[in-house]
Design a protein around this motif. Structure first.
Motif, PDB file in Angstrom:
ATOM      1  N   UNK A  74     -12.503  19.321  -7.416  1.00  0.00           N
ATOM      2  CA  UNK A  74     -11.359  19.605  -6.152  1.00  0.00           C
ATOM      3  C   UNK A  74     -10.079  19.932  -7.013  1.00  0.00           C
ATOM      4  N   UNK A 123      -0.435  20.983  -9.687  1.00  0.00           N
ATOM      5  CA  UNK A 123      -1.726  19.945  -9.220  1.00  0.00           C
ATOM      6  C   UNK A 123      -1.613  19.292 -10.577  1.00  0.00           C
ATOM      7  N   UNK A 124      -2.304  17.980 -10.444  1.00  0.00           N
ATOM      8  CA  UNK A 124      -2.542  16.969 -11.567  1.00  0.00           C
ATOM      9  C   UNK A 124      -3.649  16.721 -11.857  1.00  0.00           C
ATOM     10  N   UNK A 164       7.470  13.553  -3.716  1.00  0.00           N
ATOM     11  CA  UNK A 164       8.498  14.237  -3.191  1.00  0.00           C
ATOM     12  C   UNK A 164       8.043  15.229  -1.976  1.00  0.00           C
ATOM     13  N   UNK A 168       5.779  18.063  -2.870  1.00  0.00           N
ATOM     14  CA  UNK A 168       4.143  17.641  -3.151  1.00  0.00           C
ATOM     15  C   UNK A 168       3.769  17.431  -1.843  1.00  0.00           C
ATOM     16  N   UNK A 178       2.804  20.647  -0.198  1.00  0.00           N
ATOM     17  CA  UNK A 178       1.708  21.117  -0.928  1.00  0.00           C
ATOM     18  C   UNK A 178       0.514  20.631  -0.208  1.00  0.00           C
ATOM     19  N   UNK A 185      -0.338  21.886   3.022  1.00  0.00           N
ATOM     20  CA  UNK A 185      -0.707  23.410   2.986  1.00  0.00           C
ATOM     21  C   UNK A 185      -2.217  23.465   2.372  1.00  0.00           C
ATOM     22  N   UNK A 186      -2.627  22.858   1.491  1.00  0.00           N
ATOM     23  CA  UNK A 186      -3.862  22.684   0.772  1.00  0.00           C
ATOM     24  C   UNK A 186      -4.787  22.333   1.999  1.00  0.00           C
ATOM     25  N   UNK A 228      -5.356  25.272   4.510  1.00  0.00           N
ATOM     26  CA  UNK A 228      -5.997  26.198   3.728  1.00  0.00           C
ATOM     27  C   UNK A 228      -7.741  25.798   3.378  1.00  0.00           C
ATOM     28  N   UNK A 285      -8.888  23.268   1.782  1.00  0.00           N
ATOM     29  CA  UNK A 285      -9.593  23.125   0.439  1.00  0.00           C
ATOM     30  C   UNK A 285     -11.008  22.294   0.531  1.00  0.00           C
ATOM     31  N   UNK A 318      -9.438  13.038  -3.536  1.00  0.00           N
ATOM     32  CA  UNK A 318      -9.134  13.904  -4.719  1.00  0.00           C
ATOM     33  C   UNK A 318      -7.999  14.717  -4.513  1.00  0.00           C
ATOM     34  N   UNK A 319      -8.078  15.328  -3.468  1.00  0.00           N
ATOM     35  CA  UNK A 319      -7.082  16.489  -3.279  1.00  0.00           C
ATOM     36  C   UNK A 319      -5.627  15.707  -3.086  1.00  0.00           C
ATOM     37  N   UNK A 324      -4.910  13.044  -4.390  1.00  0.00           N
ATOM     38  CA  UNK A 324      -4.357  12.599  -5.669  1.00  0.00           C
ATOM     39  C   UNK A 324      -3.738  13.667  -6.547  1.00  0.00           C
ATOM     40  N   UNK A 325      -4.596  14.993  -6.652  1.00  0.00           N
ATOM     41  CA  UNK A 325      -4.186  16.018  -7.430  1.00  0.00           C
ATOM     42  C   UNK A 325      -2.754  16.648  -7.146  1.00  0.00           C
ATOM     43  N   UNK A 326      -2.635  16.372  -5.579  1.00  0.00           N
ATOM     44  CA  UNK A 326      -1.340  17.117  -5.025  1.00  0.00           C
ATOM     45  C   UNK A 326      -0.305  16.195  -5.317  1.00  0.00           C
ATOM     46  N   UNK A 338      -0.019  13.003  -7.237  1.00  0.00           N
ATOM     47  CA  UNK A 338       0.378  12.018  -8.497  1.00  0.00           C
ATOM     48  C   UNK A 338       0.185  12.963  -9.374  1.00  0.00           C
ATOM     49  N   UNK A 339       1.511  12.748 -10.558  1.00  0.00           N
ATOM     50  CA  UNK A 339       1.666  13.629 -11.618  1.00  0.00           C
ATOM     51  C   UNK A 339       1.327  12.777 -12.861  1.00  0.00           C
ATOM     52  N   UNK A 340       0.945  11.515 -12.610  1.00  0.00           N
ATOM     53  CA  UNK A 340       1.077  10.613 -13.698  1.00  0.00           C
ATOM     54  C   UNK A 340       0.141   9.813 -13.842  1.00  0.00           C
TER      55      UNK A 340
END
Lengths: 283, 395
Positions: free
Chosen positions: A20, A176-177, B17, B20, B23, B26-27, B30, B32, B42-43, B45-47, B49-51
Motif C-alpha cells: 500500500x 510517505x513513510x 500537519x 500530510x 496528501x 489526494x490519495x 486518486x 489508491x 495502511x494508506x 498510516x503511510x501518509x 505518520x512519519x516515525x
C-alpha cells in the motif's frame, strides 16, 4: 489503475501494508521513506520495485561526506583549470565541466525511473533540507549554465534510513513513510521459500524454530535479522546439516554454524549461558 | 468524519500537519485504496505518520475512531449501493475468472440479495471475528469479494489471521519512544550537543576554497587556509552508583558508553545518592581514592555542561541536613553542594532512570527537581532529547 501496481516479486515478499505504501507513493509521485531494522530488505525493496514495474534503477548511495549538491551536479573546476593551462578550446564552454549527478540522471531519463537514495541518515544533518525543493518540484537550477533541469517524469523515489539521525519535519512531511516490521513466522517462512524453493520442510521449520529462539533470547546486543537467517540457511544447505542437529533438546551446544546469526562475542556467551540454564532446569 | 480523525490524531500529540492530511485526501481521491478499511488504514498510516514511534498511538486513535467507521460501512450497505456502480468497480478490479465465479454463485443480484439478508439477520455491530464479516477482516465489501483483496479471502492462509484488526493488535507498542533503546540511539541523541567550531590558527589547507579561488583567479594560485574543525562541546557526567541505582545499571551503562564515544571532552565522576564533598572515578576504590568536589569545581571551566544521572530516590535528610548521608558523616548538606555545582556550571540537567509517572510520589525527587529548577528528565530517548535541548537553550 491495476497496471503499474506493485505486488512484490517472486524474489521479494511484500506485506500488505508495504504494498500500500509503495503504491500510494507511486500514484501520487511522492518519495517513500523506508525505515526498519538492519537486514529487513530496505535497499532491496527499491530494486524489486524497479524490477516489478520494469523501470530503470538508479542508486544513490549516501555517505557522511556526500553533499546534496552532488546529487544534482558538480562543477569540475580542477579539469577546467588544467585545460585552461593547456590552452584547450573546450575551456570556453562551461557546460563541458558540469558533471551530472544522480538526481539529474533520474530527472532526464526517458522512462520514469526508480531512484534509490540509500541510507539518507548517514549524510550531514542538513542534507535532507537541501533537497526539499528539488524533491517537491522535481526541478533545479544550474547556476553555471543558467538552465533549469526539469523532470520529464516524476521518478519513483525510495529513501532508506537506519534511524541514525532524525530527519527534519519539513522533509518528512513530503514523504510517505513505511516502517518494515520484523516478519512474523509465517511471513518468514514465505521469505525463505522464495529464496530456497527446494528446501526440505523439516529443515526449514527446525531452522526457523532455532532462529526465533535465538532472536527472542533476552538481552542480545544484536538480534539476527532476515538477511542473517538467509545466510545461515545457505550455510546449512551447503554443509548438509541434518534437521535433527537443530532440534533444541538433542542439541549439545548452540546451533551449528551460529556465526552467521550471532555476530557478537558477548551474545554468543550469553546465549550459551541461557541454554545451559534452561537445560539444567529440565534435568 | 476525516477532519475529526485528523484532530483526534493531533490531540493524541501525533505531529500531523495539514500537508500530510491533504496528501491522504489526494490519495483517496486518486483511488489508491480499493475500499477496504484495512487498506485505508495502511494508506493513512503511510501518509500521516512519519516515525515508527508514533505507530502505536496512531493505532489507538484509529481503533477508537474506527468504531464510528464500522457503522459508516454498515450504513453504506444498508443504503443499498447502486448495483451499476459495484459492477463497474468489479469489472475494473476483478479478473475474468473471478467474475465467472460470481456468475456461478448466482450472479450479482442474487449475491446482493443474500448479502442484504445476512446483514438483516445479523444483530448488532459486527466484530472482526464472527461468521458474517469475520473472514473478511473488517469490510463488508471484502466479504463478498467486490475487490481483488476480498475475493482471495478463504484461499489465502495468511489472511485468516486478520480476524483481529491490524490496528487493534498494537504491534508497535514497544517502539514508542518512552522506552529505553540501545546505545546507538542514545548516541544520536547526544550528537545534538555537538557544536562544531573552527578555533585556533588557520593551518589546514582549504582545498575547495583554494581551487575555487584559483579557478576564479583565471589560474593564478590562491591558497586558502582554515583552522581544523573539531567538536567543541565539553561535558561533565556525574553518575549515581549503588543502592537503588542497581535496577537501572543497564540504562546508565548505555548512556555512559554512548557518551564516552561521542564527546572528546568528557569527564565523569561517581557519587552516591547525592553529591557531597567527595567524588570518585573508580567504583572499586571509592573509599581510598576520593577526589575533593571542591577541586573538581575549580578544575573545570564554566563552559562545561553538567549532566547528573541518578534516581534521586533517597531520604529527604540526605538532601537537607548535614550528616544526613547514609554512608558517612557529611559536614555540609546535599543541597548546599548542589547549589555550588549549579553555580559553577549553570548549564546542567538531571537525568532520572526512575519512570517519570512515579516521580510525584517520591519526596526526594521533588526536592532535587526543585533544586535543578525543573530540569529533570527521564532517562529515556525522549527524555534525553528534551534534556539535550534544554542544555542547548541554556546559554
Amino acid at each position: 489503475m491495476t497496471e503499474g501496481r506493485f505486488h512484490g516479486t517472486e524474489r521479494y515478499v511484500a506485506t500488505d501494508d508495504l504494498m500500500m505504501a509503495v503504491n500510494a507513493a507511486v500514484t501520487l509521485g511522492r518519495p517513500l521513506l523506508v525505515k526498519g531494522e538492519p537486514g529487513t530488505g530496505k535497499t532491496q525493496l527499491a530494486e524489486e520495485v524497479a524490477f516489478a514495474l520494469n523501470r530503470p534503477f538508479i542508486q544513490w548511495h549516501i555517505k557522511s561526506t556526500v553533499k546534496a549538491q552532488q546529487g544534482l551536479y558538480e562543477y569540475d573546476a580542477v579539469s577546467r583549470l588544467r585545460d585552461s593551462q593547456l590552452g584547450e578550446g573546450r575551456v570556453h564552454d562551461i557546460s563541458n565541466y558540469i558533471v551530472k549527478g544522480k538526481l539529474w540522471e533520474a530527472f532526464t531519463a526517458d522512462v520514469q525511473p526508480v531512484l534509490l537514495i540509500d541510507e539518507i541518515d548517514k549524510a550531514d544533518i542538513e542534507f535532507p533540507n537541501d533537497l526539499l525543493l528539488e524533491l517537491d518540484r522535481m526541478e533545479f537550477y544550474v547556476y553555471e549554465t543558467r538552465q533549469t533541469v526539469k523532470a520529464h517524469h516524476r521518478p519513483i523515489i525510495i529513501i532508506t534510513s537506519n534511524n541514525e539521525k532524525e530527519l527534519p519535519d519539513a522533509f518528512l512531511r513530503r514523504c510517505f513513510f513505511h516502517y518494515i516490521r520484523f516478519p512474523d513466522k509465517e511471513t518468514m517462512e514465505q521469505i525463505v521459500r522464495v529464496h530456497y524453493p527446494d528446501l526440505k520442510k523439516r529443515l526449514l521449520s527446525e531452522a526457523l524454530e532455532a532462529f526465533f529462539e535465538i532472536r527472542e533470547a533476552p538481552g542480545l546486543k544484536k538480534r539476527p535479522s532476515t538477511s542473517e537467517l538467509l545466510d545461515w540457511i545457505k550455510l546449512l544447505v551447503a554443509e548438509d546439516i541434518p534437521p535433527e542437529a537443530l532440534r533444541g533438546d538433542q542439541r549439545k551446544l548452540i546451533p551449528p554454524l551460529y556465526g552467521a546469526l550471532l555476530k557478537n562475542e558477548q551474545d554468543v556467551h550469553l546465549f550459551e549461558r541461557l541454554l545451559f540454564m534452561s537445560r539444567r532446569k529440565k534435568d | 468524519m476525516m477532519t475529526d480523525f485528523f484532530f483526534k490524531l493531533r490531540k493524541a500529540s501525533i505531529p500531523v500537519t495539514l500537508t500530510e492530511f491533504l496528501t491522504l485526501l489526494e490519495a483517496l481521491h486518486q483511488r489508491v485504496t480499493a475500499h477496504s478499511v484495512e487498506e485505508f488504514y495502511y494508506l493513512a498510516r503511510a501518509a500521516l505518520i512519519k516515525d515508527e514511534r508514533h505507530y502505536d498511538r496512531f493505532d489507538q486513535v484509529f481503533a477508537s475512531h474506527f468504531k464510528g467507521l464500522e457503522t459508516l460501512f454498515d450504513g453504506l450497505v444498508g443504503a443499498n449501493v447502486p448495483l451499476e456502480w459495484l459492477r463497474k468497480l468489479a469489472e475494473l478490479t476483478l479478473s475474468e475468472e473471478d467474475q465467472q465465479l460470481i456468475e456461478s454463485m448466482g450472479g450479482w443480484e442474487k449475491l446482493m440479495e443474500t448479502f442484504a439478508q445476512r446483514m438483516a439477520e445479523q444483530e448488532g455491530r459486527h466484530q472482526g471475528g464472527n461468521k458474517w464479516i469475520g473472514t473478511a477482516g473488517t469490510s463488508p465489501y471484502g466479504a463478498y469479494g467486490y475487490n481483488p483483496e476480498g475475493i482471495r479471502i478463504g484461499q489465502d492462509q495468511s489472511r485468516h489471521r486478520r480476524a483481529v484488526k491490524v490496528w487493534d493488535r498494537r504491534e508497535f507498542r514497544n517502539l514508542d519512544d518512552t522506552v529505553e533503546l540501545g546505545t546507538r540511539n542514545i548516541k544520536v541523541a547526544l550528537r545534538r550537543l555537538r557544536r562544531f567550531a573552527r578555533e585556533g590558527a588557520a593551518e589546514e589547507l582549504d582545498l575547495d576554497d583554494t581551487i575555487r579561488s584559483t579557478a576564479r583567479n583565471a589560474g593564478w594560485l590562491d591558497l586558502k587556509m582554515v583552522p581544523e574543525r573539531h567538536n567543541a562541546v565539553k561535558v561533565l557526567l556525574f553518575l549515581d552508583v549503588g543502592g537503588s541505582m542497581d535496577d537501572h545499571v543497564r540504562a546508565c551503562e548505555e548512556l555512559f558508553s554512548a557518551a564516552r564515544s561521542e564527546f572528546k571532552h568528557l569527564e565523569y565522576f561517581y557519587f552516591h545518592n547525592m553529591v557531597y564533598e567527595g567524588l570518585w572515578k573508580d567504583n572499586r576504590r571509592r573509599h581510598t581514592e576520593k577526589i575533593d568536589t571542591l577541586t573538581v569545581l575549580h578544575t573545570f571551566t564554566r563552559d562545561y555542561k553538567l549532566i547528573l544521572v541518578g534516581d534521586a530516590t533517597m531520604s529527604p535528610y540526605e538532601i537537607t541536613y548535614p550528616g544526613g548521608s547514609v554512608e558517612h558523616f557529611n559536614p555540609e548538606a546535599g543541597d548546599v553542594w548542589m547549589s555550588r555545582l549549579l553555580a559553577a556550571w549553570p548549564r546542567a540537567i538531571w537525568l532520572n532512570p526512575q519512570s517519570s509517572n512515579r516521580w510525584s510520589y517520591i519526596p526526594s525527587i521533588q526536592m532535587v527537581r526543585e533544586l535543578m529548577s525543573d530540569r529533570m528528565y527521564p532517562l529515556t530517548l525522549e527524555g534525553l532529547e528534551q534534556g539535550i535541548r534544554a542544555l542547548q537553550q541554556l546559554r
